[in-house]
Write a protein that holds these residues in place. Structure first.
Motif, PDB file in Angstrom:
ATOM      1  N   ILE A   1      31.199  52.632  56.429  1.00  0.00           N
ATOM      2  CA  ILE A   1      32.200  53.781  57.867  1.00  0.00           C
ATOM      3  C   ILE A   1      33.155  52.887  57.713  1.00  0.00           C
ATOM      4  CG2 ILE A   1      31.835  54.793  59.770  1.00  0.00           C
ATOM      5  CD1 ILE A   1      30.675  55.911  57.557  1.00  0.00           C
ATOM      6  N   VAL A   2      34.600  53.300  58.339  1.00  0.00           N
ATOM      7  CA  VAL A   2      35.619  52.003  58.788  1.00  0.00           C
ATOM      8  C   VAL A   2      36.903  52.769  59.910  1.00  0.00           C
ATOM      9  CG1 VAL A   2      35.906  50.496  56.359  1.00  0.00           C
ATOM     10  CG2 VAL A   2      37.160  53.099  56.766  1.00  0.00           C
ATOM     11  N   THR A   3      37.127  52.018  60.445  1.00  0.00           N
ATOM     12  CA  THR A   3      38.851  52.424  61.245  1.00  0.00           C
ATOM     13  C   THR A   3      40.206  52.176  61.059  1.00  0.00           C
ATOM     14  OG1 THR A   3      38.471  50.799  62.704  1.00  0.00           O
ATOM     15  CG2 THR A   3      37.573  52.612  62.704  1.00  0.00           C
ATOM     16  N   ILE A   4      40.841  52.497  60.930  1.00  0.00           N
ATOM     17  CA  ILE A   4      42.453  52.503  60.412  1.00  0.00           C
ATOM     18  C   ILE A   4      42.882  51.826  61.514  1.00  0.00           C
ATOM     19  CG2 ILE A   4      44.049  52.997  59.155  1.00  0.00           C
ATOM     20  CD1 ILE A   4      41.829  54.070  57.205  1.00  0.00           C
ATOM     21  N   ASP A   5      43.435  50.612  61.230  1.00  0.00           N
ATOM     22  CA  ASP A   5      45.103  50.580  62.185  1.00  0.00           C
ATOM     23  C   ASP A   5      46.146  50.781  61.577  1.00  0.00           C
ATOM     24  OD1 ASP A   5      46.415  49.237  64.341  1.00  0.00           O
ATOM     25  OD2 ASP A   5      46.355  47.743  64.119  1.00  0.00           O
ATOM     26  N   ASP A   6      46.597  52.295  61.840  1.00  0.00           N
ATOM     27  CA  ASP A   6      47.687  52.393  60.868  1.00  0.00           C
ATOM     28  C   ASP A   6      48.574  52.969  61.809  1.00  0.00           C
ATOM     29  OD1 ASP A   6      49.595  53.645  58.373  1.00  0.00           O
ATOM     30  OD2 ASP A   6      48.161  56.181  59.646  1.00  0.00           O
ATOM     31  N   ASP A   7      49.872  51.565  61.721  1.00  0.00           N
ATOM     32  CA  ASP A   7      51.434  52.129  62.579  1.00  0.00           C
ATOM     33  C   ASP A   7      52.148  52.954  62.383  1.00  0.00           C
ATOM     34  OD1 ASP A   7      50.597  49.353  63.050  1.00  0.00           O
ATOM     35  OD2 ASP A   7      52.102  48.421  62.258  1.00  0.00           O
ATOM     36  N   ASP A   8      51.959  53.621  61.097  1.00  0.00           N
ATOM     37  CA  ASP A   8      52.575  55.206  60.991  1.00  0.00           C
ATOM     38  C   ASP A   8      51.844  56.166  61.928  1.00  0.00           C
ATOM     39  OD1 ASP A   8      50.956  55.225  59.088  1.00  0.00           O
ATOM     40  OD2 ASP A   8      52.822  54.927  57.612  1.00  0.00           O
ATOM     41  N   GLY A   9      50.817  56.580  61.654  1.00  0.00           N
ATOM     42  CA  GLY A   9      50.036  57.572  61.885  1.00  0.00           C
ATOM     43  C   GLY A   9      49.551  58.410  61.157  1.00  0.00           C
ATOM     44  N   SER A  10      49.180  57.823  59.835  1.00  0.00           N
ATOM     45  CA  SER A  10      49.251  59.397  58.393  1.00  0.00           C
ATOM     46  C   SER A  10      48.168  59.692  58.311  1.00  0.00           C
ATOM     47  CB  SER A  10      50.292  57.922  57.652  1.00  0.00           C
ATOM     48  OG  SER A  10      49.022  57.853  57.230  1.00  0.00           O
ATOM     49  N   ILE A  11      46.753  58.510  58.424  1.00  0.00           N
ATOM     50  CA  ILE A  11      45.983  58.862  58.945  1.00  0.00           C
ATOM     51  C   ILE A  11      45.317  59.327  60.319  1.00  0.00           C
ATOM     52  CG2 ILE A  11      45.199  56.624  58.576  1.00  0.00           C
ATOM     53  CD1 ILE A  11      42.932  57.863  56.744  1.00  0.00           C
ATOM     54  N   ASP A  12      44.120  59.942  60.743  1.00  0.00           N
ATOM     55  CA  ASP A  12      43.678  60.256  61.817  1.00  0.00           C
ATOM     56  C   ASP A  12      42.362  59.033  61.604  1.00  0.00           C
ATOM     57  OD1 ASP A  12      42.626  61.103  64.299  1.00  0.00           O
ATOM     58  OD2 ASP A  12      41.957  62.552  63.979  1.00  0.00           O
ATOM     59  N   CYS A  13      41.694  58.726  62.329  1.00  0.00           N
ATOM     60  CA  CYS A  13      40.343  57.999  62.101  1.00  0.00           C
ATOM     61  C   CYS A  13      39.438  58.570  63.083  1.00  0.00           C
ATOM     62  CB  CYS A  13      40.126  56.638  61.351  1.00  0.00           C
ATOM     63  SG  CYS A  13      40.407  56.747  59.719  1.00  0.00           S
TER      64      CYS A  13
END
Length: 181
Positions: free
Chosen positions: A158-170
């Motif tokens: 189980i992970v969370t993602i620090d995504d700058d472009d917002g292409s994934i919603d975790c």
């Protein structure tokens, strides 16, 4: 000729002796019953463990080596793409750069077995799935070989993602799934 008394009386036949046994004096003891039940239970247990193996298909099942390899790869991905103080928070751009790629690039990255011609012996699929209602675009967040529901060892984190472009919603989180076959 005179015959004696022994000749006139018929010969005595020996009659079998009958013994009357009450219910408390019968031959079965508590120990006999316990041994009999124990043997019966062992036979039933043997049947229940042996018969299913007779009817299973002759497909090779996943072994401990594949399961350990899937766990090792999942740990390596989480360790190599976490760059913050938050545990299990993956750097999205770093993950896509290193792991969301074709299988040949994963040989050195994950330590997969391959020969000199870059033929990979271990098949691996890495996928990030959303735990929420939103679906994840597989092209951006999965890598490795194509997984078609074949028998495979899997490991999940189980992970969370620090995504700058917002292409994934975790939100609330995502599942990193590693499959090895």
């Amino acid at each position: 000729m005179t015959r004696g008394n022994s000749s006139r009386t018929p010969a005595r036949r020996s009659r079998p002796r009958t013994i009357s046994v009450s219910l408390s004096d019968r031959g079965q003891t508590t120990q006999d019953f316990a041994v009999g039940i124990g043997v019966f239970l062992l036979a039933v247990a043997f049947i229940f463990t042996y018969v299913p193996s007779l009817v299973t298909p002759y497909d090779s099942s996943v072994g401990g080596a594949e399961t350990a390899q899937a766990n090792r790869i999942a740990d390596r991905i989480v360790e190599n793409t976490t760059d913050s103080s938050t545990p299990n928070e993956l750097n999205g751009s770093l993950y896509q750069e290193r792991f969301a790629d074709d299988p040949e690039n994963l040989i050195a990255e994950l330590g997969l077995r391959a020969n000199d011609d870059d033929d990979v012996f271990d098949r691996v699929n890495i996928t990030i799935e959303s735990l929420g209602d939103d679906s994840v675009d597989d092209a951006d967040w999965s890598g490795g070989h194509v997984y078609d529901d074949q028998t495979a060892a899997s490991s999940a984190r189980i992970v969370t993602i620090d995504d700058d472009d917002g292409s994934i919603d975790c939100d609330p989180g995502c599942r990193l799934v590693v499959r090895v076959w």
